[in-house]
Design a protein around this motif. Structure first.
Motif, PDB file in Angstrom:
ATOM      1  N   UNK A 110     -26.664  -0.631   2.455  1.00  0.00           N
ATOM      2  CA  UNK A 110     -27.739  -1.540   2.845  1.00  0.00           C
ATOM      3  C   UNK A 110     -29.096  -1.191   2.237  1.00  0.00           C
ATOM      4  N   UNK A 111     -29.252   0.067   1.806  1.00  0.00           N
ATOM      5  CA  UNK A 111     -30.603   0.512   1.447  1.00  0.00           C
ATOM      6  C   UNK A 111     -30.755   1.123   0.064  1.00  0.00           C
ATOM      7  N   UNK A 112     -29.716   1.681  -0.516  1.00  0.00           N
ATOM      8  CA  UNK A 112     -29.871   2.461  -1.732  1.00  0.00           C
ATOM      9  C   UNK A 112     -30.400   1.626  -2.899  1.00  0.00           C
ATOM     10  N   UNK A 118     -37.594  -0.420  -5.226  1.00  0.00           N
ATOM     11  CA  UNK A 118     -38.949  -0.438  -4.681  1.00  0.00           C
ATOM     12  C   UNK A 118     -39.712   0.876  -4.864  1.00  0.00           C
ATOM     13  N   UNK A 119     -38.982   1.999  -4.961  1.00  0.00           N
ATOM     14  CA  UNK A 119     -39.679   3.279  -4.938  1.00  0.00           C
ATOM     15  C   UNK A 119     -39.300   4.232  -6.078  1.00  0.00           C
ATOM     16  N   UNK A 120     -38.002   4.311  -6.396  1.00  0.00           N
ATOM     17  CA  UNK A 120     -37.586   5.284  -7.406  1.00  0.00           C
ATOM     18  C   UNK A 120     -37.946   4.804  -8.807  1.00  0.00           C
ATOM     19  N   UNK A 121     -37.556   3.598  -9.157  1.00  0.00           N
ATOM     20  CA  UNK A 121     -37.840   3.082 -10.499  1.00  0.00           C
ATOM     21  C   UNK A 121     -39.341   2.927 -10.773  1.00  0.00           C
ATOM     22  N   UNK A 122     -40.170   2.553  -9.771  1.00  0.00           N
ATOM     23  CA  UNK A 122     -41.622   2.505 -10.018  1.00  0.00           C
ATOM     24  C   UNK A 122     -42.278   3.884 -10.067  1.00  0.00           C
ATOM     25  N   UNK A 238     -33.454  -0.810   6.486  1.00  0.00           N
ATOM     26  CA  UNK A 238     -34.326  -0.531   5.344  1.00  0.00           C
ATOM     27  C   UNK A 238     -35.802  -0.765   5.670  1.00  0.00           C
ATOM     28  N   UNK A 239     -36.095  -1.766   6.476  1.00  0.00           N
ATOM     29  CA  UNK A 239     -37.487  -2.039   6.834  1.00  0.00           C
ATOM     30  C   UNK A 239     -38.114  -0.841   7.534  1.00  0.00           C
ATOM     31  N   UNK A 240     -37.352  -0.194   8.419  1.00  0.00           N
ATOM     32  CA  UNK A 240     -37.861   0.986   9.108  1.00  0.00           C
ATOM     33  C   UNK A 240     -37.956   2.178   8.162  1.00  0.00           C
ATOM     34  N   UNK A 241     -36.989   2.281   7.252  1.00  0.00           N
ATOM     35  CA  UNK A 241     -37.011   3.382   6.290  1.00  0.00           C
ATOM     36  C   UNK A 241     -38.216   3.252   5.366  1.00  0.00           C
ATOM     37  N   UNK A 242     -38.561   2.022   5.006  1.00  0.00           N
ATOM     38  CA  UNK A 242     -39.752   1.792   4.180  1.00  0.00           C
ATOM     39  C   UNK A 242     -41.005   2.281   4.889  1.00  0.00           C
ATOM     40  N   UNK A 243     -41.075   2.058   6.196  1.00  0.00           N
ATOM     41  CA  UNK A 243     -42.246   2.506   6.946  1.00  0.00           C
ATOM     42  C   UNK A 243     -42.379   4.024   6.879  1.00  0.00           C
ATOM     43  N   UNK A 244     -41.239   4.726   6.963  1.00  0.00           N
ATOM     44  CA  UNK A 244     -41.267   6.190   6.878  1.00  0.00           C
ATOM     45  C   UNK A 244     -41.774   6.635   5.503  1.00  0.00           C
ATOM     46  N   UNK A 245     -41.287   5.986   4.450  1.00  0.00           N
ATOM     47  CA  UNK A 245     -41.723   6.347   3.106  1.00  0.00           C
ATOM     48  C   UNK A 245     -43.205   6.026   2.913  1.00  0.00           C
ATOM     49  N   UNK A 246     -43.622   4.840   3.355  1.00  0.00           N
ATOM     50  CA  UNK A 246     -45.019   4.457   3.179  1.00  0.00           C
ATOM     51  C   UNK A 246     -45.953   5.392   3.945  1.00  0.00           C
ATOM     52  N   UNK A 247     -45.522   5.835   5.132  1.00  0.00           N
ATOM     53  CA  UNK A 247     -46.318   6.796   5.901  1.00  0.00           C
ATOM     54  C   UNK A 247     -46.426   8.109   5.155  1.00  0.00           C
ATOM     55  N   UNK A 248     -45.300   8.587   4.616  1.00  0.00           N
ATOM     56  CA  UNK A 248     -45.304   9.849   3.869  1.00  0.00           C
ATOM     57  C   UNK A 248     -46.158   9.738   2.612  1.00  0.00           C
TER      58      UNK A 248
END
Length: 258
Positions: A110-112, A118-122, A238-248
């Motif tokens: 669902x997320x990889x 959104x994050x690795x390639x950029x 994934x929406x919640x996981x994005x929040x964790x990454x954006x916070x970090x």
């Protein structure tokens, strides 16, 4: 998602993944477990093994022992690099996972792809995979070792994708060797080298060291993630996981601007 009370840095744990790093110096043991996360599968007491940072032979010296140790070190370095993905100076995200864990597959499926886009390639995130094969998954350790042998040939992430895709196919199998080799052939992995690698003590020790590092980080379930300074547990949407990454990412940015 929890934040460590100590000054723990994910980099400290990742340095322990390197064959040439003395893992005992890393302060990974201070990371507390998360209390705000989805439930994963509980893990038993992980085995404690000698760090592959120091590959030693036991007993009397034997002809070729030094060459074997050098070869093992090279194997570990290649395997270790192969499970990293992303720009070197990006935010670390460490996935602690088990290829037979259904929750790990759920997160992966669902997320990889979205995480890469959104994050690795950029160039915002650098991903690493840490193995925590659960004792109730009979082929998890063999799969972990096989994936690291694929990593030696630069095919870790492709091999991991197939292991998750074929997760159910492994369940009725008594001996996973044929299936693991079939996947290797699908990915154009050199099979003789792959087979030799799977029999090596170096790869076994590397997976065991992963277990030890996960234990020191007090990880109790799969999947778990070290996201910057935070520990996230469970197959979060994934929406919640994005929040964790954006916070970090915000925390990391604030540190740089101080």
């Amino acid at each position: 998602m929890s934040r460590p009370r100590s000054a723990f840095r994910v980099t400290a744990l990742l340095l322990c993944l390197s064959a040439l790093t003395a893992c005992e110096r890393a302060d990974a043991g201070k990371l507390p477990s998360s209390t705000a996360s989805m439930s994963g599968e509980p893990r038993g007491t992980p085995s404690v093994a000698t760090s592959p940072a120091v590959l030693q032979t036991t007993g009397a010296a034997r002809p070729g022992a030094a060459n074997d140790t050098v070869a093992d070190s090279i194997t570990i370095q290649r395997a270790d690099r192969g499970r990293l993905m992303g720009r070197e100076n990006a935010l670390w995200v460490v996935m602690i996972s088990d290829f037979q864990c259904p929750y790990c597959k759920q997160w992966h499926d669902s997320s990889m792809v979205n995480l890469k886009r959104d994050y690795i390639e950029p160039g915002k995130v650098r991903m690493a995979y840490l193995h925590l094969p659960l004792s109730n998954h009979r082929h998890a350790r063999a799969q972990a070792e096989a994936s690291m042998c694929a990593a030696v040939q630069g095919k870790f992430w492709e091999y991991a994708d197939v292991l998750f895709r074929e997760q159910r196919a492994f369940q009725p199998i008594d001996n996973p060797t044929t299936k693991l080799e079939t996947i290797a052939r699908e990915l154009s992995i050199d099979l003789p080298s792959f087979t030799r690698c799977r029999k090596s003590d170096a790869i076994r020790m590397l997976v065991e060291n992963d277990e030890r590092q996960a234990s020191q980080a007090r990880v109790q379930s799969t999947p778990s993630f070290l996201v910057g300074d935070f520990l996230v547990q469970g197959a979060l949407p994934y929406a919640d996981f994005r929040k964790a990454i954006d916070t970090a990412l915000a925390v990391a940015k604030s540190r740089r601007t101080r």
